[in-house]
Design a protein around this motif. Structure first.
Motif, mmCIF file in Angstrom:
data_model
loop_
_atom_site.group_PDB
_atom_site.id
_atom_site.type_symbol
_atom_site.label_atom_id
_atom_site.label_comp_id
_atom_site.label_asym_id
_atom_site.label_seq_id
_atom_site.Cartn_x
_atom_site.Cartn_y
_atom_site.Cartn_z
ATOM 1 N N ALA A 1 56.875 20.716 59.733
ATOM 2 C CA ALA A 1 56.710 20.263 61.114
ATOM 3 C C ALA A 1 55.275 19.897 61.487
ATOM 4 O O ALA A 1 55.009 19.613 62.635
ATOM 5 N N VAL A 2 54.336 19.954 60.547
ATOM 6 C CA VAL A 2 52.958 19.654 60.920
ATOM 7 C C VAL A 2 52.812 18.159 61.158
ATOM 8 O O VAL A 2 53.150 17.353 60.293
ATOM 9 N N PRO A 3 52.321 17.790 62.322
ATOM 10 C CA PRO A 3 52.189 16.364 62.600
ATOM 11 C C PRO A 3 50.962 15.782 61.914
ATOM 12 O O PRO A 3 50.089 16.518 61.453
ATOM 13 N N TRP B 1 49.445 13.510 66.729
ATOM 14 C CA TRP B 1 49.472 14.738 67.533
ATOM 15 C C TRP B 1 49.097 14.455 68.967
ATOM 16 O O TRP B 1 48.024 13.946 69.275
#
Lengths: 284, 490
Positions: free
Chosen positions: A263-265, A270
């Protein structure tokens, strides 16, 4: 691996009763064969400081586990030496070079009720100043009340501190960062002698360029970054075992990188939260 | 009762010469006092006395007799300060120390057992005074006045003069010259006119007549010396703070010499601390370069220290690391903070405490060489803001409490932190730190601190650059939306 390789002197067949003094060997080897009797070369007694190539020497210095099983297998004595210099060469800043030392340090501080002194690199007033971060150290299990830090004004003063600490016998671990500058020629030799005299381990962090010059440290490592938070530890110099092997480790603080979250953009995508969203959440 | 009197012969000369390391002993030297237009010789050293320079003659006459005569001013205030300092130092041997004109008297009957008898005690006093830079002679008697007179007699023939039996006092004092009593000059003139010069001359005189002719004060003083009249004394009270100085005769910037003078002051400090049952945790040493300029050095220790040998180590390190840039004309030492002395544990086994002391001693030594803010400890604090979640304390602070380490967040924390977050430039939306950063973990949102004026509103990420360096970056989403580097996972 190394212990299976027969050395050119052969392997030792039986344990010897007691080590002899060096002069006894020299006298014996100078005797004519008939007088000395035929001595098989593998049974020839060795001075404790002499070892056969390929044979793991019985280390005179006690060692303690480093916290990395793969590394312990490669280190003489099976871990970090309890006394002496460990010369670590590393150029990058943030690849886990401190995390390599932390688990062993944490266990050692806890078990031995010992103290550690960290000698940070001198920093000019306008430079960015890095400090060891207490919550990060706590997460690694370091007892902060057994730790003191020194920020010396010059490299020479830092070396003086390290030598005093190692000699004092009150300190079990000294970590010192020696950045870039040319060291006084005998500085490391002095540290090594002080460490052996005081029974303390000193971890010296130096740039990779230091590998070009010889070091009096019995253990010398070079660190490189590997993919996905791994750390490649190259054993540049170690007592009794062939050099040049490398070990791949995953330091604990890097564990989050080994399994990247989905899920890390991306930084560009961001978007920070807007106030309205928060208010909406309250309204239900 | 047993009194030990310490007499400092030629006090003014000794006080003046305390600021030298024995360089002037072979040169003729006088102390001058009196009006500036016609100064008189107050005291002359041996070399000057050999040239027939005597106290009382004009300084000009003395200069005519000795070429290269050294003339120093006499400073009465300094002599009195030194006497009080000596009384403070001697109070370590007994609570009852009383000031005399040129020395100190001590009541030691209660201290003999502790110090192993009179001879070891006297030896300690003499050796200690020598370390302070003074030569002293001692007298012992059951009454203070007699002890004082015997000490002054002892000066004439070096050693300790002793009379422990009160009944023998009259016999022992019979040879004492009357000028040792420091009686008024008019009375002394009257006595010498009568041909009375020693105590035995007075003792054979009719008592009532002596009293009538020379006054009650003199007769009472004589009775006190002989133990016939009680002699209550006032004890010297040691002040809380120690403050002493030495004026150097020759100004110097040489560390070795300055250390020797500092050592004299530290011996005085040690006695002072022993006398007041305290130990010092911080002292300040002032090096005076001139009327205006002063170099102040502060030395701190986490464990309270008392012994001069402990403090001198710290001072030696500092002077070796940072030599003074200008010559020094005076050194002053004062205590900055003291604490109660908990006593020394004596053990023949190496124990945990000695290990701890060695560790503290090492830190003290490093701190005194590099300066106290260079040595520090860090501690974790229970705060969500990363910059408030730790605190540094400069060395002589109390060690942080021993407690299980607490973690207030399950998120990863770096091993190294930037004290000032570094703002990062962005390229195509991606923050750059030695190459473009890729976010690999996060966001961890920290929004707090609105109540104490240091609010933060940040999203923290773990990021990796091309060199596989793992950084801790954040984006400020309230104040400017800027990317910052805050730590590295070293």
């Amino acid at each position: 691996m190394a212990s299976n390789v027969p050395g050119f002197l052969g392997t030792r067949s039986e344990p010897l009763a007691k080590p002899k003094k060096l002069y006894e060997y020299t006298v014996m080897s100078s005797l004519p064969r008939a007088a000395a009797g035929v001595v098989p070369v593998h049974a020839f007694p060795l001075h404790p400081n002499v070892f056969r190539v390929g044979e793991r020497p019985t280390s005179a210095v006690a060692a303690q586990p480093s916290g990395f099983a793969a590394l312990d297998r490669e280190l003489p004595g099976g871990g970090w030496p309890c006394a002496g210099l460990v010369d670590i060469a590393c150029d990058a800043w943030g690849i886990g070079e401190m995390s390599l030392v932390m688990p062993g340090l944490a266990v050692g501080l806890k078990a031995r009720e010992a103290h550690a002194l960290w000698i940070l690199p001198p920093c000019a007033a306008r430079q960015m100043s890095w400090v060891p971060y207490a919550p990060g150290l706590v997460a690694q299990g370091i007892a902060l009340d057994q730790l003191a830090l020194v920020r010396p004004p010059t490299v020479e003063e830092g070396l003086w501190c390290a030598e005093q600490a190692l000699r004092s016998g009150a300190v079990a671990y000294v970590l010192i960062w020696l950045d870039g500058q040319r060291l006084p020629s005998l500085a490391l030799k002095r540290l090594q002698q002080a460490a052996m005299g005081g029974g303390a381990a000193a971890f010296v962090f130096r740039p990779l360029a230091s590998l070009d010059s010889p070091s009096p440290a019995p253990l010398r490592l070079a660190l490189h970054a590997g993919a996905q938070g791994t750390l490649r530890v190259e054993l540049v110099k170690r007592r009794g075992l062939p050099d040049g092997h490398a070990v791949l480790l995953t330091p604990r603080s890097m564990a989050c990188l080994a399994r990247p979250a989905a899920a890390v953009p991306s930084p560009a995508a961001w978007q920070p939260p807007r106030r309205r969203d928060v208010l909406d959440a309250f309204r239900g | 009762m047993l009194w030990l009197s310490v007499f400092i012969p030629e006090l003014s000369l000794q006080v003046a010469l305390r600021g030298t390391l024995g360089h002037l002993n072979t040169m003729p030297l006088v102390l001058a006092e009196g009006p500036a237009n016609r100064p008189l010789v107050h005291a002359a050293n041996e070399a000057a006395s050999a040239l027939e320079i005597v106290p009382g003659m004009p300084v000009a006459a003395a200069q005519a007799r000795a070429a290269g005569l050294v003339i120093l001013p006499r400073e009465v205030a300094k002599e009195q300060a030194v006497l009080r300092q000596l009384a403070g130092w001697l109070t370590q041997f007994t609570p009852m120390a009383t000031l005399e004109s040129q020395g100190v008297s001590l009541e030691v009957s209660g201290s003999l057992r502790l110090f192993g008898g009179l001879a070891p005690l006297a030896r300690r006093v003499r050796l200690g005074l020598r370390a302070l830079g003074f030569h002293a002679v001692l007298g012992v008697a059951p009454v203070p006045r007699a002890a004082w007179l015997l000490a002054r007699m002892a000066h004439e023939r070096a050693g300790v003069r002793m009379c422990r039996d009160a009944a023998l006092l009259a016999a022992r004092l019979s040879e004492v010259p009357l000028h040792h009593f420091d009686w008024p000059l008019a009375s002394m003139a009257a006595l010498s006119a009568l041909g009375l010069t020693r105590v035995r001359d007075v003792l054979v005189q009719p008592r009532a007549a002596f009293r009538k002719r020379l006054g009650e004060a003199l007769a009472d003083d004589l009775d006190r010396a002989l133990g016939r009249l009680s002699d209550p004394r006032e004890a010297y009270i040691v002040p809380q703070r120690f403050d002493a100085s030495i004026d150097l005769v020759f100004d110097t910037a040489d560390a070795a010499r300055l250390t020797r003078f500092a050592e004299r002051l530290l011996v005085a400090l040690e006695g002072h601390l022993r006398a007041s049952g305290a130990a010092a945790t911080a002292v300040a040493l002032d090096f005076r370069h001139g009327r205006e300029r002063v170099t102040e050095m502060r030395f701190g220790s986490r464990t309270p220290l008392r012994a001069a040998s402990d403090w001198i180590k710290l001072i030696r390190e500092r002077l070796a690391a940072r030599p003074l840039d200008a010559p020094v004309i005076a050194i002053a030492l004062r205590t900055e903070s003291t604490s109660a002395w908990s006593g020394e544990t004596q053990s023949w086994l190496p124990s945990h405490t000695t290990h701890r002391e060695r560790w503290e001693g090492l830190l003290d030594r490093i701190a005194s060489r590099l300066g106290s803010p260079c040595v520090f400890t860090i501690d974790a604090k229970g705060d969500h803001r990363p910059e408030s979640a730790w605190a540094a304390a400069a060395h002589p602070a109390q060690p942080c409490a021993r407690r299980p380490p607490q973690r207030i967040t399950p998120h990863a924390r770096p091993l190294m932190l930037l004290t000032q977050p570094k703002s990062l430039v962005t390229l195509d939306g991606a923050p750059q730190h030695r190459g473009a950063l890729t976010l690999v973990a996060g966001p961890e949102r920290i929004e707090t601190g609105w109540w104490d004026g240091k609010p933060v509103a940040r999203d923290y990420f773990v990021a990796v650059n091309r060199q596989h360096e793992v950084c801790w970056v954040y984006r400020d989403y309230r104040f400017g939306r800027q990317w910052f580097l805050h730590g590295v996972f070293a």
